[in-house]
Motif scaffolding. Sequence first.
Motif, PDB file in Angstrom:
ATOM      1  N   ALA A 255       0.845  -1.182   0.000  1.00  0.00           N
ATOM      2  CA  ALA A 255       0.000   0.000   0.000  1.00  0.00           C
ATOM      3  C   ALA A 255       0.887   1.240   0.000  1.00  0.00           C
ATOM      4  O   ALA A 255       2.083   1.158   0.321  1.00  0.00           O
ATOM      5  CB  ALA A 255      -0.913  -0.014   1.225  1.00  0.00           C
ATOM      6  N   PRO A 256       0.344   2.414  -0.356  1.00  0.00           N
ATOM      7  CA  PRO A 256       1.162   3.626  -0.461  1.00  0.00           C
ATOM      8  C   PRO A 256       1.914   3.993   0.814  1.00  0.00           C
ATOM      9  O   PRO A 256       2.914   4.696   0.752  1.00  0.00           O
ATOM     10  CB  PRO A 256       0.139   4.705  -0.813  1.00  0.00           C
ATOM     11  N   MET A 257       1.436   3.548   1.951  1.00  0.00           N
ATOM     12  CA  MET A 257       2.088   3.913   3.206  1.00  0.00           C
ATOM     13  C   MET A 257       2.894   2.760   3.795  1.00  0.00           C
ATOM     14  O   MET A 257       3.251   2.772   4.963  1.00  0.00           O
ATOM     15  CB  MET A 257       1.049   4.428   4.204  1.00  0.00           C
TER      16      MET A 257
ATOM     17  N   ILE B 101       6.959  10.778   3.564  1.00  0.00           N
ATOM     18  CA  ILE B 101       8.306  10.554   3.056  1.00  0.00           C
ATOM     19  C   ILE B 101       8.513   9.063   2.794  1.00  0.00           C
ATOM     20  O   ILE B 101       8.560   8.250   3.729  1.00  0.00           O
ATOM     21  CB  ILE B 101       9.357  11.073   4.052  1.00  0.00           C
ATOM     22  N   HIS B 102       8.621   8.702   1.527  1.00  0.00           N
ATOM     23  CA  HIS B 102       8.909   7.331   1.129  1.00  0.00           C
ATOM     24  C   HIS B 102      10.423   7.132   1.055  1.00  0.00           C
ATOM     25  O   HIS B 102      11.189   8.091   0.942  1.00  0.00           O
ATOM     26  CB  HIS B 102       8.290   7.013  -0.239  1.00  0.00           C
TER      27      HIS B 102
ATOM     28  N   PRO C 169       4.851   8.937   7.720  1.00  0.00           N
ATOM     29  CA  PRO C 169       3.715   9.809   7.423  1.00  0.00           C
ATOM     30  C   PRO C 169       4.082  11.260   7.724  1.00  0.00           C
ATOM     31  O   PRO C 169       4.766  11.551   8.710  1.00  0.00           O
ATOM     32  CB  PRO C 169       2.625   9.307   8.371  1.00  0.00           C
ATOM     33  N   SER C 170       3.656  12.163   6.868  1.00  0.00           N
ATOM     34  CA  SER C 170       4.031  13.560   7.046  1.00  0.00           C
ATOM     35  C   SER C 170       2.994  14.467   6.413  1.00  0.00           C
ATOM     36  O   SER C 170       2.374  14.119   5.409  1.00  0.00           O
ATOM     37  CB  SER C 170       5.409  13.821   6.418  1.00  0.00           C
ATOM     38  N   TYR C 171       2.836  15.643   7.008  1.00  0.00           N
ATOM     39  CA  TYR C 171       1.937  16.658   6.463  1.00  0.00           C
ATOM     40  C   TYR C 171       2.687  17.658   5.574  1.00  0.00           C
ATOM     41  O   TYR C 171       2.133  18.682   5.192  1.00  0.00           O
ATOM     42  CB  TYR C 171       1.227  17.394   7.595  1.00  0.00           C
ATOM     43  N   THR C 172       3.941  17.351   5.243  1.00  0.00           N
ATOM     44  CA  THR C 172       4.706  18.274   4.403  1.00  0.00           C
ATOM     45  C   THR C 172       4.271  18.245   2.945  1.00  0.00           C
ATOM     46  O   THR C 172       4.749  19.044   2.135  1.00  0.00           O
ATOM     47  CB  THR C 172       6.213  17.945   4.485  1.00  0.00           C
ATOM     48  N   GLY C 173       3.353  17.341   2.597  1.00  0.00           N
ATOM     49  CA  GLY C 173       2.867  17.281   1.224  1.00  0.00           C
ATOM     50  C   GLY C 173       2.168  18.556   0.772  1.00  0.00           C
ATOM     51  O   GLY C 173       2.032  18.792  -0.436  1.00  0.00           O
TER      52      GLY C 173
END
Length: 208
Positions: free
Chosen positions: A42-44, A110-111, A131-135
């Motif tokens: 999955a993406p995360m 961040i992947h 997981p990050s809110y920097t997107g």
Amino acid sequence: MAITDSMIKIADWLNNAVCPNYKFKVPPEGRVQDNNRKQILAPMDDGYQYQEVNPYAFVMFLPTKDKIPPPGHPNMPSVCVQLVSGSDDLLKGSREMTVNLACSCWNPGIHAQDIYFPKGSRPERTPHFEPSYTGWMDAWNLVDGILMKLGEINNIDGYVQIVKDTPVTFGCYKEQDNIPDFYPSWFAWVQFKVRSVFYRNNEIEKYL
């Protein structure tokens, strides 16, 4: 110039002058196969490999995945060119329109793919997804690019004039004065005015 022509020219300008300068992550359709580890990711998940594409400018509406026209650009990242309002000066034969550019991006964090390791320094263990809110910065980098290009030109394709005596505005989408949380999707908007000449039917008939 017809309203539809103006909107299409603005979208074409974005696709030629702005969108090629950026690449953002594409949201996947469900889970993806990791052929190396024979896993479904999955993406995360750690080790997930995302794809990046240039954003694409659509006109008026953002199509759902099953209604995207050929050649099949993803509907995110994207810019949706929308008409907010317009007015015609019947005496001068000029048209003024307020245009909204709705910018959207997807970025859950961040992947491992985001991290650069100098040659010979890659760790044995694959970095974990964070997981990050920097997107949110993806959407606003796209806004910055649009603002920069708008400042560099006076018209689009020689027909659609950018109105520069009115400020270009930009902001976040809000619900009841609050910025909604659509994580991992991110949205922002740009609004500006354009001016063009329109032709009355009786002027056209003179040439028929």
